[in-house]
Every structure is written in C-alpha cells, then in structure tokens.
Motif scaffolding. Structure first.
Motif, PDB file in Angstrom:
ATOM      1  N   PRO A  23       0.589   2.746  -6.348  1.00 28.97           N
ATOM      2  CA  PRO A  23       1.659   2.381  -5.402  1.00 28.97           C
ATOM      3  C   PRO A  23       1.332   2.755  -3.957  1.00 28.97           C
ATOM      4  O   PRO A  23       1.639   2.007  -3.030  1.00 28.97           O
ATOM      5  N   GLU A  24       0.665   3.900  -3.750  1.00 32.12           N
ATOM      6  CA  GLU A  24       0.353   4.330  -2.375  1.00 32.12           C
ATOM      7  C   GLU A  24      -0.736   3.481  -1.724  1.00 32.12           C
ATOM      8  O   GLU A  24      -0.969   3.587  -0.524  1.00 32.12           O
ATOM      9  N   HIS A  25      -1.392   2.624  -2.478  1.00 31.92           N
ATOM     10  CA  HIS A  25      -2.419   1.722  -1.926  1.00 31.92           C
ATOM     11  C   HIS A  25      -1.820   0.457  -1.311  1.00 31.92           C
ATOM     12  O   HIS A  25      -2.524  -0.295  -0.647  1.00 31.92           O
ATOM     13  N   ILE A  26      -0.543   0.220  -1.547  1.00 34.94           N
ATOM     14  CA  ILE A  26       0.087  -1.045  -1.171  1.00 34.94           C
ATOM     15  C   ILE A  26       0.637  -0.984   0.248  1.00 34.94           C
ATOM     16  O   ILE A  26       1.254  -0.005   0.656  1.00 34.94           O
ATOM     17  N   ASP A  27       0.420  -2.074   1.004  1.00 38.63           N
ATOM     18  CA  ASP A  27       0.925  -2.151   2.379  1.00 38.63           C
ATOM     19  C   ASP A  27       2.122  -3.096   2.466  1.00 38.63           C
ATOM     20  O   ASP A  27       2.618  -3.588   1.450  1.00 38.63           O
ATOM     21  N   ALA A  28       2.596  -3.363   3.673  1.00 40.08           N
ATOM     22  CA  ALA A  28       3.769  -4.212   3.894  1.00 40.08           C
ATOM     23  C   ALA A  28       3.545  -5.650   3.443  1.00 40.08           C
ATOM     24  O   ALA A  28       4.508  -6.402   3.247  1.00 40.08           O
ATOM     25  N   ASN A  29       2.288  -6.060   3.264  1.00 37.92           N
ATOM     26  CA  ASN A  29       1.994  -7.413   2.782  1.00 37.92           C
ATOM     27  C   ASN A  29       2.089  -7.521   1.263  1.00 37.92           C
ATOM     28  O   ASN A  29       1.912  -8.599   0.707  1.00 37.92           O
ATOM     29  N   GLY A  30       2.323  -6.389   0.589  1.00 38.41           N
ATOM     30  CA  GLY A  30       2.481  -6.400  -0.855  1.00 38.41           C
ATOM     31  C   GLY A  30       1.179  -6.386  -1.632  1.00 38.41           C
ATOM     32  O   GLY A  30       1.168  -6.637  -2.837  1.00 38.41           O
ATOM     33  N   HIS A  31       0.068  -6.099  -0.961  1.00 36.81           N
ATOM     34  CA  HIS A  31      -1.230  -5.994  -1.654  1.00 36.81           C
ATOM     35  C   HIS A  31      -1.927  -4.711  -1.211  1.00 36.81           C
ATOM     36  O   HIS A  31      -1.434  -3.999  -0.347  1.00 36.81           O
TER      37      HIS A  31
END
Length: 167
Positions: A23-31
């Motif tokens: 989960p902590e790898h995910i940015d505002a773009n959802g990837h």
C-alpha cells in the motif's frame, strides 16, 4: 557461497518470486510510484545476493559492500497494490570490482513485463569508502554466471540511452 551454487548452471537468468506491491508504494495515480520501482529492484537484488553470501550479513561480517554507480529504469506497464511480482537477473558483464546486470520485473499472475532496471555496481571497502576487488569466491561466481548468461540474448532495453528522438 556453497559448493552446490558453484556447480549451478547459469543457462537462464536468475529467478525470484515472493515480492508484492505494498500500500505504501501507491501514489495519487493509483499505481506504484516511480521511486518505489528503484526501492523494490534494490530489495530484489538483496534477495538475489543472499544465497551467494553478498547480503547484509556479508556486509556486517566483512565491512565490504556494494554501491550502485548507475541505473536505468524503463517503466513499461503499471502495477498496483497487491500485485505479486517476479524478477529475473541477467549478468551482462563483470570485472574484479564491478558487475553490470539487467533485472526484469514481471506481474507474477498476468505475466507481463512491468519494468526493467539495468545497473552497474561496485564493490567497496566501507573502512576506506573506496572500491576494492570482490573476494575470490565472488569473482569465480560472477565468472561462472557470466559464462552462462553471456550466451543469452541481450535484453532489448539493455544499453539504451535516454532521448526524445527527432521528429
């Protein structure tokens, strides 16, 4: 490195499974965010090195380590939270102090190539912060690995430079 690893055939790139997009790898773009590709490639390299006695236990025991000198990442298809990943590592070159390798990151279930990372790293004496030769057993390991991997096709992204190209 144990004797079974020394006798191993390097007819194919090394394989690694068991990593996942957190989960902590995910940015505002959802990837997965661009910065975490480098983090997860680095974590995969640590896992590749463990059976060859080049992991953190080696660093603590010898005060020798490896530093990445250069890296080139190609982002080919996105991965998202929870995706399981599979990695390969192919040795492209080596000398007494450095290795040049190419890693691929695949989506483990869907099989697509998500990203690649080409890197050169150097062996370092942490007391002097200067490069030094790999231990003889590691030099033999890389020579054996390269003997097999040099017969494999060069990955298409390997050796690329970055530019926009002319229109």
């Amino acid at each position: 490195m144990n004797s079974s690893q020394a006798a191993f055939s390097y007819a194919q790139p090394l394989q690694l499974t068991g990593m996942r997009v957190l989960p902590e790898h995910i940015d505002a773009n959802g990837h997965m965010n661009v910065g975490f590709y480098n983090v997860i490639f680095d974590q995969a390299l640590d896992r590749f090195f463990t059976p060859f006695d080049l992991d953190w236990a080696y660093v603590k025991r010898t005060n020798l380590s490896t530093f990445v000198l250069e890296t080139h990442v190609c982002y080919l298809q996105e991965v998202v939270e929870g995706d399981e990943l599979r990695f390969t590592l192919q040795l492209l070159g080596h000398d007494a102090k450095r290795i040049h390798y190419f890693m691929e990151m695949f989506h483990a279930q869907k099989g697509y190539l998500a990203a690649t990372s080409e890197q050169i790293l150097v062996h370092v004496d942490l007391a002097t912060r200067k490069s030094c030769p790999f231990l003889p057993e590691h030099q033999k390991l890389f020579a054996a690995m390269y003997e097999g991997h040099s017969k494999l096709p060069k990955p298409p992204q390997a050796g690329r430079s970055i530019e926009m190209g002319k229109k």
